[in-house]
Design a protein around this motif. Structure first.
Motif, PDB file in Angstrom:
ATOM      1  N   LEU A 154     -21.586  51.456 -46.323  1.00  0.00           N
ATOM      2  CA  LEU A 154     -21.612  50.525 -47.442  1.00  0.00           C
ATOM      3  C   LEU A 154     -20.291  51.181 -48.517  1.00  0.00           C
ATOM      4  O   LEU A 154     -20.076  50.275 -48.990  1.00  0.00           O
ATOM      5  CB  LEU A 154     -22.840  50.195 -48.241  1.00  0.00           C
ATOM      6  N   THR A 155     -20.271  52.408 -48.670  1.00  0.00           N
ATOM      7  CA  THR A 155     -19.259  52.804 -49.526  1.00  0.00           C
ATOM      8  C   THR A 155     -17.939  52.763 -49.086  1.00  0.00           C
ATOM      9  O   THR A 155     -17.057  52.686 -49.683  1.00  0.00           O
ATOM     10  CB  THR A 155     -19.652  54.517 -49.934  1.00  0.00           C
ATOM     11  N   MET A 156     -18.064  53.100 -47.565  1.00  0.00           N
ATOM     12  CA  MET A 156     -16.581  52.934 -46.908  1.00  0.00           C
ATOM     13  C   MET A 156     -15.963  51.792 -46.871  1.00  0.00           C
ATOM     14  O   MET A 156     -14.765  51.436 -46.903  1.00  0.00           O
ATOM     15  CB  MET A 156     -16.664  53.795 -45.452  1.00  0.00           C
ATOM     16  N   ILE A 157     -16.690  50.641 -46.629  1.00  0.00           N
ATOM     17  CA  ILE A 157     -16.129  49.402 -46.570  1.00  0.00           C
ATOM     18  C   ILE A 157     -15.009  49.069 -47.627  1.00  0.00           C
ATOM     19  O   ILE A 157     -14.209  48.477 -47.601  1.00  0.00           O
ATOM     20  CB  ILE A 157     -17.172  48.085 -46.226  1.00  0.00           C
ATOM     21  N   PRO A 158     -15.499  49.020 -48.780  1.00  0.00           N
ATOM     22  CA  PRO A 158     -14.712  48.743 -50.094  1.00  0.00           C
ATOM     23  C   PRO A 158     -13.528  49.562 -49.992  1.00  0.00           C
ATOM     24  O   PRO A 158     -12.374  49.134 -50.433  1.00  0.00           O
ATOM     25  CB  PRO A 158     -15.437  48.848 -51.204  1.00  0.00           C
ATOM     26  N   VAL A 159     -13.853  50.890 -49.625  1.00  0.00           N
ATOM     27  CA  VAL A 159     -12.488  51.795 -49.834  1.00  0.00           C
ATOM     28  C   VAL A 159     -11.500  51.333 -48.812  1.00  0.00           C
ATOM     29  O   VAL A 159     -10.136  51.169 -49.104  1.00  0.00           O
ATOM     30  CB  VAL A 159     -12.880  53.098 -49.639  1.00  0.00           C
ATOM     31  N   TYR A 161     -11.144  48.276 -47.276  1.00  0.00           N
ATOM     32  CA  TYR A 161     -10.618  47.375 -47.737  1.00  0.00           C
ATOM     33  C   TYR A 161      -9.504  47.355 -48.939  1.00  0.00           C
ATOM     34  O   TYR A 161      -8.418  46.565 -48.514  1.00  0.00           O
ATOM     35  CB  TYR A 161     -11.666  46.257 -48.380  1.00  0.00           C
ATOM     36  N   ASN A 162      -9.497  48.010 -49.819  1.00  0.00           N
ATOM     37  CA  ASN A 162      -8.737  48.356 -50.822  1.00  0.00           C
ATOM     38  C   ASN A 162      -7.417  49.006 -50.323  1.00  0.00           C
ATOM     39  O   ASN A 162      -6.390  48.860 -50.852  1.00  0.00           O
ATOM     40  CB  ASN A 162      -9.241  49.074 -51.795  1.00  0.00           C
ATOM     41  N   LEU A 163      -7.557  49.810 -49.085  1.00  0.00           N
ATOM     42  CA  LEU A 163      -6.446  50.212 -48.472  1.00  0.00           C
ATOM     43  C   LEU A 163      -5.770  49.369 -47.875  1.00  0.00           C
ATOM     44  O   LEU A 163      -4.561  49.456 -47.478  1.00  0.00           O
ATOM     45  CB  LEU A 163      -6.800  51.657 -47.555  1.00  0.00           C
ATOM     46  N   ASP A 164      -6.328  48.653 -47.049  1.00  0.00           N
ATOM     47  CA  ASP A 164      -5.761  47.345 -46.273  1.00  0.00           C
ATOM     48  C   ASP A 164      -5.093  46.387 -47.022  1.00  0.00           C
ATOM     49  O   ASP A 164      -3.962  45.921 -46.620  1.00  0.00           O
ATOM     50  CB  ASP A 164      -6.689  46.865 -45.432  1.00  0.00           C
ATOM     51  N   PHE A 165      -5.566  45.944 -48.220  1.00  0.00           N
ATOM     52  CA  PHE A 165      -4.972  44.957 -48.861  1.00  0.00           C
ATOM     53  C   PHE A 165      -4.638  45.511 -50.182  1.00  0.00           C
ATOM     54  O   PHE A 165      -5.249  45.854 -51.030  1.00  0.00           O
ATOM     55  CB  PHE A 165      -5.822  43.831 -49.174  1.00  0.00           C
TER      56      PHE A 165
END
Length: 188
Positions: A154-159, A161-165
């Motif tokens: 759960l904590t890694m998904i937003p991280v 996402y922000n690296l990809d976009f």
């Protein structure tokens, strides 16, 4: 005036080569880390070390022999594929590094398009290797139970996402999904 243009071009060439070198170093670090973790997991799998049964399997997850073996083998495979991807990335980027300054010959196989394809393959494999490595991190916590793996995911998904976009801004200051080429949103 002509010398200034050549001087600028030389600076760009040096930056390009340094960027390729840094990519190779990053892939080497990730490949080394992946293979070291694989070796460590291999040692744990082959040893006779046994983990005590936790009191509450609902929090820590099942620790039966089959489940522990499944966890370790899954993580081991992911780290091995990450190592394989990073190793191939290093290979392709090294080829680009050597071929980028080859003299242009119309009959040669080494064309700018060929070098571009090698570079794209190298960076794609680097991205795949990184993604596999990042996938293995919550799986490492899976050894200790599903709750830790779930929370880490759960904590890694937003991280990720922000690296990809990369969020940029348009002239009106509205946020868009793009590479930020217009500078600070506040300045416009």
């Amino acid at each position: 005036m002509h010398e200034c243009g050549m001087h600028d071009n030389e600076k760009k060439n040096i930056i390009a080569i340094q960027t390729l070198r840094n990519s190779i170093m990053g892939s080497t670090l990730m490949a080394t880390t992946s293979i070291l973790l694989s070796a460590g997991l291999g040692a744990v799998i082959s040893s006779t070390y046994s983990v005590k049964q936790p009191i509450n399997n609902s929090v820590f997850g099942a620790h039966g022999e089959l489940m522990v073996a499944l966890k370790y083998v899954t993580i081991l495979c992911i780290f091995l594929f990450s190592f394989f991807s990073h190793s191939l990335s290093i290979r392709f980027i090294n080829q680009v590094n050597m071929l980028i300054n080859c003299p242009q010959d119309p009959d040669s196989v080494v064309t700018p398009e060929y070098i571009s394809e090698l570079l794209e393959k190298g960076f794609t494999l680097n991205t795949i290797g990184n993604r596999l490595f990042y996938t293995a991190l919550p799986l490492l916590l899976w050894i200790f139970g599903p709750l830790l793996a779930f929370l880490f995911s759960l904590t890694m998904i937003p991280v990720l996402y922000n690296l990809d976009f990369v969020f940029g801004c348009n002239k009106q200051g509205k946020t868009e999904h793009q590479i930020n080429t217009c500078g600070d949103c506040e300045s416009q």
